[in-house]
Design a protein around this motif. Structure first.
Motif, PDB file in Angstrom:
ATOM      1  N   PHE A 334       0.835  -1.198   0.000  1.00  0.00           N
ATOM      2  CA  PHE A 334       0.000   0.000   0.000  1.00  0.00           C
ATOM      3  C   PHE A 334       0.870   1.249   0.000  1.00  0.00           C
ATOM      4  CE2 PHE A 334      -2.655   3.242   2.029  1.00  0.00           C
ATOM      5  CZ  PHE A 334      -3.858   3.106   1.348  1.00  0.00           C
ATOM      6  N   ASN A 335       1.940   1.218   0.778  1.00  0.00           N
ATOM      7  CA  ASN A 335       2.806   2.384   0.866  1.00  0.00           C
ATOM      8  C   ASN A 335       3.771   2.481  -0.303  1.00  0.00           C
ATOM      9  OD1 ASN A 335       2.618   4.041   3.617  1.00  0.00           O
ATOM     10  ND2 ASN A 335       1.905   1.960   3.927  1.00  0.00           N
ATOM     11  N   LEU A 336       4.083   1.357  -0.962  1.00  0.00           N
ATOM     12  CA  LEU A 336       4.805   1.447  -2.222  1.00  0.00           C
ATOM     13  C   LEU A 336       3.927   2.159  -3.246  1.00  0.00           C
ATOM     14  CD1 LEU A 336       7.160   0.830  -4.071  1.00  0.00           C
ATOM     15  CD2 LEU A 336       6.193  -1.447  -4.472  1.00  0.00           C
ATOM     16  N   GLY A 337       2.639   1.845  -3.244  1.00  0.00           N
ATOM     17  CA  GLY A 337       1.706   2.574  -4.083  1.00  0.00           C
ATOM     18  C   GLY A 337       1.665   4.055  -3.721  1.00  0.00           C
ATOM     19  N   ASN A 338       1.774   4.350  -2.420  1.00  0.00           N
ATOM     20  CA  ASN A 338       1.867   5.733  -1.944  1.00  0.00           C
ATOM     21  C   ASN A 338       3.067   6.421  -2.587  1.00  0.00           C
ATOM     22  OD1 ASN A 338       2.388   8.068  -0.419  1.00  0.00           O
ATOM     23  ND2 ASN A 338       1.689   7.150   1.492  1.00  0.00           N
ATOM     24  N   ALA A 339       4.229   5.760  -2.529  1.00  0.00           N
ATOM     25  CA  ALA A 339       5.451   6.344  -3.088  1.00  0.00           C
ATOM     26  C   ALA A 339       5.340   6.530  -4.591  1.00  0.00           C
ATOM     27  CB  ALA A 339       6.644   5.456  -2.746  1.00  0.00           C
ATOM     28  N   ILE A 340       4.822   5.512  -5.287  1.00  0.00           N
ATOM     29  CA  ILE A 340       4.678   5.604  -6.735  1.00  0.00           C
ATOM     30  C   ILE A 340       3.700   6.718  -7.098  1.00  0.00           C
ATOM     31  CG2 ILE A 340       3.804   4.398  -8.779  1.00  0.00           C
ATOM     32  CD1 ILE A 340       4.883   1.802  -7.522  1.00  0.00           C
ATOM     33  N   GLY A 341       2.594   6.783  -6.359  1.00  0.00           N
ATOM     34  CA  GLY A 341       1.614   7.827  -6.625  1.00  0.00           C
ATOM     35  C   GLY A 341       2.173   9.220  -6.408  1.00  0.00           C
ATOM     36  N   ALA A 342       2.886   9.423  -5.288  1.00  0.00           N
ATOM     37  CA  ALA A 342       3.481  10.733  -5.016  1.00  0.00           C
ATOM     38  C   ALA A 342       4.484  11.109  -6.097  1.00  0.00           C
ATOM     39  CB  ALA A 342       4.151  10.725  -3.646  1.00  0.00           C
ATOM     40  N   ALA A 343       5.301  10.131  -6.521  1.00  0.00           N
ATOM     41  CA  ALA A 343       6.285  10.397  -7.574  1.00  0.00           C
ATOM     42  C   ALA A 343       5.608  10.670  -8.910  1.00  0.00           C
ATOM     43  CB  ALA A 343       7.246   9.217  -7.693  1.00  0.00           C
ATOM     44  N   LEU A 344       4.538   9.912  -9.218  1.00  0.00           N
ATOM     45  CA  LEU A 344       3.818  10.122 -10.468  1.00  0.00           C
ATOM     46  C   LEU A 344       3.182  11.502 -10.506  1.00  0.00           C
ATOM     47  CD1 LEU A 344       2.642   9.129 -13.146  1.00  0.00           C
ATOM     48  CD2 LEU A 344       0.785   8.048 -11.850  1.00  0.00           C
ATOM     49  N   GLY A 345       2.516  11.874  -9.419  1.00  0.00           N
ATOM     50  CA  GLY A 345       1.917  13.198  -9.362  1.00  0.00           C
ATOM     51  C   GLY A 345       2.956  14.300  -9.475  1.00  0.00           C
ATOM     52  N   GLY A 346       4.089  14.121  -8.777  1.00  0.00           N
ATOM     53  CA  GLY A 346       5.162  15.105  -8.876  1.00  0.00           C
ATOM     54  C   GLY A 346       5.730  15.182 -10.276  1.00  0.00           C
ATOM     55  N   GLY A 347       5.813  14.022 -10.947  1.00  0.00           N
ATOM     56  CA  GLY A 347       6.305  14.012 -12.321  1.00  0.00           C
ATOM     57  C   GLY A 347       5.377  14.747 -13.263  1.00  0.00           C
ATOM     58  N   VAL A 348       4.073  14.578 -13.066  1.00  0.00           N
ATOM     59  CA  VAL A 348       3.095  15.283 -13.893  1.00  0.00           C
ATOM     60  C   VAL A 348       3.230  16.792 -13.701  1.00  0.00           C
ATOM     61  CG1 VAL A 348       0.624  15.717 -14.213  1.00  0.00           C
ATOM     62  CG2 VAL A 348       1.460  13.369 -13.984  1.00  0.00           C
ATOM     63  N   ILE A 349       3.388  17.207 -12.443  1.00  0.00           N
ATOM     64  CA  ILE A 349       3.560  18.637 -12.153  1.00  0.00           C
ATOM     65  C   ILE A 349       4.865  19.147 -12.750  1.00  0.00           C
ATOM     66  CG2 ILE A 349       3.873  20.338 -10.315  1.00  0.00           C
ATOM     67  CD1 ILE A 349       2.085  18.539  -8.548  1.00  0.00           C
ATOM     68  N   GLY A 350       5.942  18.376 -12.531  1.00  0.00           N
ATOM     69  CA  GLY A 350       7.247  18.790 -13.033  1.00  0.00           C
ATOM     70  C   GLY A 350       7.301  18.883 -14.546  1.00  0.00           C
ATOM     71  N   ALA A 351       6.493  18.076 -15.227  1.00  0.00           N
ATOM     72  CA  ALA A 351       6.453  18.108 -16.691  1.00  0.00           C
ATOM     73  C   ALA A 351       5.618  19.261 -17.228  1.00  0.00           C
ATOM     74  CB  ALA A 351       5.909  16.779 -17.224  1.00  0.00           C
ATOM     75  N   GLY A 352       4.991  20.017 -16.330  1.00  0.00           N
ATOM     76  CA  GLY A 352       4.205  21.163 -16.749  1.00  0.00           C
ATOM     77  C   GLY A 352       2.861  20.820 -17.358  1.00  0.00           C
ATOM     78  N   LEU A 353       2.332  19.641 -17.019  1.00  0.00           N
ATOM     79  CA  LEU A 353       1.061  19.213 -17.599  1.00  0.00           C
ATOM     80  C   LEU A 353      -0.147  19.818 -16.888  1.00  0.00           C
ATOM     81  CD1 LEU A 353       1.886  15.432 -18.231  1.00  0.00           C
ATOM     82  CD2 LEU A 353       1.967  17.344 -19.853  1.00  0.00           C
TER      83      LEU A 353
END
Length: 387
Positions: A334-353
């Protein structure tokens, strides 16, 4: 289900862990500003905690396999209290990172062992409900504890908020010691058996489903405060109200998921993942308007935690003869999903989407979980009913 004192004690510990896990998400802007880092960098504190859970779950479960369950649960909350005290004293980004990892080491083992203990306190047909009762502490944390910590972080400073969370840990330790009976481990407790179950296909499939399903929730929730402030143009009061509303949704979903899972784990998961994907797509479209955004947040919260009791029971049933490690590993998943989700969301923000794309990314993860669940179900039916 009537909440007895042992379940209440377990829920108290879950409450404390829920506050320390989710509160930093509401304090990200303040932490980032105070420590001089970006929002995505502050988001990595969430990922670090999640990875600590993933590592700590098997480590703590295996090394404490022969310790009385009550003694173990009290000790795990001691680690929780220490880690939050260190967070309150942190004077820099990396110091806080280390403190968060220390805090995380109790998490997986507490929920894993606690789930097994909770299920053993009730008749077999009420086990999912008992697990849900323990997780009620986690959802209540999102209603009261997390908004309070977010408010304290903004008004008194995030270090004061962590100090208060450490106080919650001390109360949880006392509650567990007084309410739980002595729970010595059985003589047939076997570390090798616990490890062997992790090689089973159904157990691995259940853990993978938890990873993907949890990432759907945390892709968006990690950045809920920036979304509400920038897209909804929300005030601090509205942000706090939305965190409370989300917590209400989690509590409803947790209770509903526990009751429905005692009838059918598979149908509960299918329905919950479908609603979760739809709610996140809707949130991406309505987050600019307060009232529609609030409705989407409530439904999103219900669906997010309706999956938790059935996912936990799915793993425990697949590893029924040696459930402790598998149960703890599911918390880690569950918390690996937490980490992946946080990184995915941060990646979307960082990509300027843009922030609405963060919600769409979460919806895609929920849809992926639904596809995985249906594929595993078809394969299971094909094995049980060969042509």
């Amino acid at each position: 289900m009537r909440l007895n004192l042992p379940l209440l004690a377990l829920a108290t510990g879950a409450f404390g862990i829920g506050v320390t896990e989710f509160a930093p998400m509401g304090m990200l802007p303040g932490i980032a500003s105070d420590l001089g880092v970006s929002i995505p960098a502050a988001g990595l504190l969430v990922s670090a905690y999640a990875m600590g859970v993933l590592i700590g779950a098997p480590l703590m479960t295996l090394t404490t396999a022969r310790i009385d369950r009550r003694t173990l649960l009290v000790g795990l909350m001691g680690i929780f209290t220490l880690g939050n005290a260190l967070s309150a004293l942190a004077d820099g980004y990396w110091t806080l990172m280390i403190a968060r990892v220390v805090t995380s080491f109790n998490h997986g083992a507490f929920f894993g062992v606690g789930s097994v203990v909770a299920a053993g306190l009730v008749p077999a047909d009420k086990r999912a409900g008992a697990v849900a009762a323990m997780f009620t502490g986690l959802t209540v944390a999102t209603i009261g504890g997390v908004p309070l910590a977010t408010w304290a972080g903004e008004v008194l400073g995030w270090r004061t908020a962590f100090a208060g969370i450490a106080g919650v840990g001390a109360v949880a330790m006392l509650s567990l010691r007084l309410a739980l009976p002595s729970l010595p481990v059985t003589q047939n407790s076997d570390m090798r058996a616990e490890l062997r179950v992790l090689t089973r296909g159904p157990v691995l499939a259940a853990l993978a489903l938890t990873v993907v399903g949890a990432s759907a929730m945390f892709t968006v929730f990690t950045y809920i405060v920036p979304i509400l402030r920038e897209e909804t143009q929300a005030s601090t009061g509205f942000v706090t109200a939305m965190l409370v509303l989300y917590g209400i949704g989690l509590t409803i979903g947790n209770t509903l998921g526990g009751r429905l899972a005692d009838r059918s784990i598979e149908r509960t998961l299918v329905g919950s993942f479908a609603v979760l994907a739809a709610a996140l797509v809707a949130f991406a479209g309505v987050m600019h308007w307060p009232l529609p955004a609030a409705a989407a947040i409530l439904i999103w919260g219900i669906a997010s935690f309706a999956i938790v009791p059935p996912l936990q029971m799915r793993v425990m049933e697949a590893a029924a003869d040696a459930p402790n490690l598998a149960s703890a590993m599911n918390i880690g998943a569950f918390n690996l999903g937490n980490a992946i989700g946080a990184a995915l969301g941060g990646g979307v923000i960082g990509a300027g989407l843009g922030l609405p794309a963060v919600s769409l990314a979460g919806a895609a993860m929920a849809a992926a979980a639904l596809v995985m669940l249906m594929a595993v179900g078809r394969r299971r039916r094909a094995v049980s009913c060969p042509a």
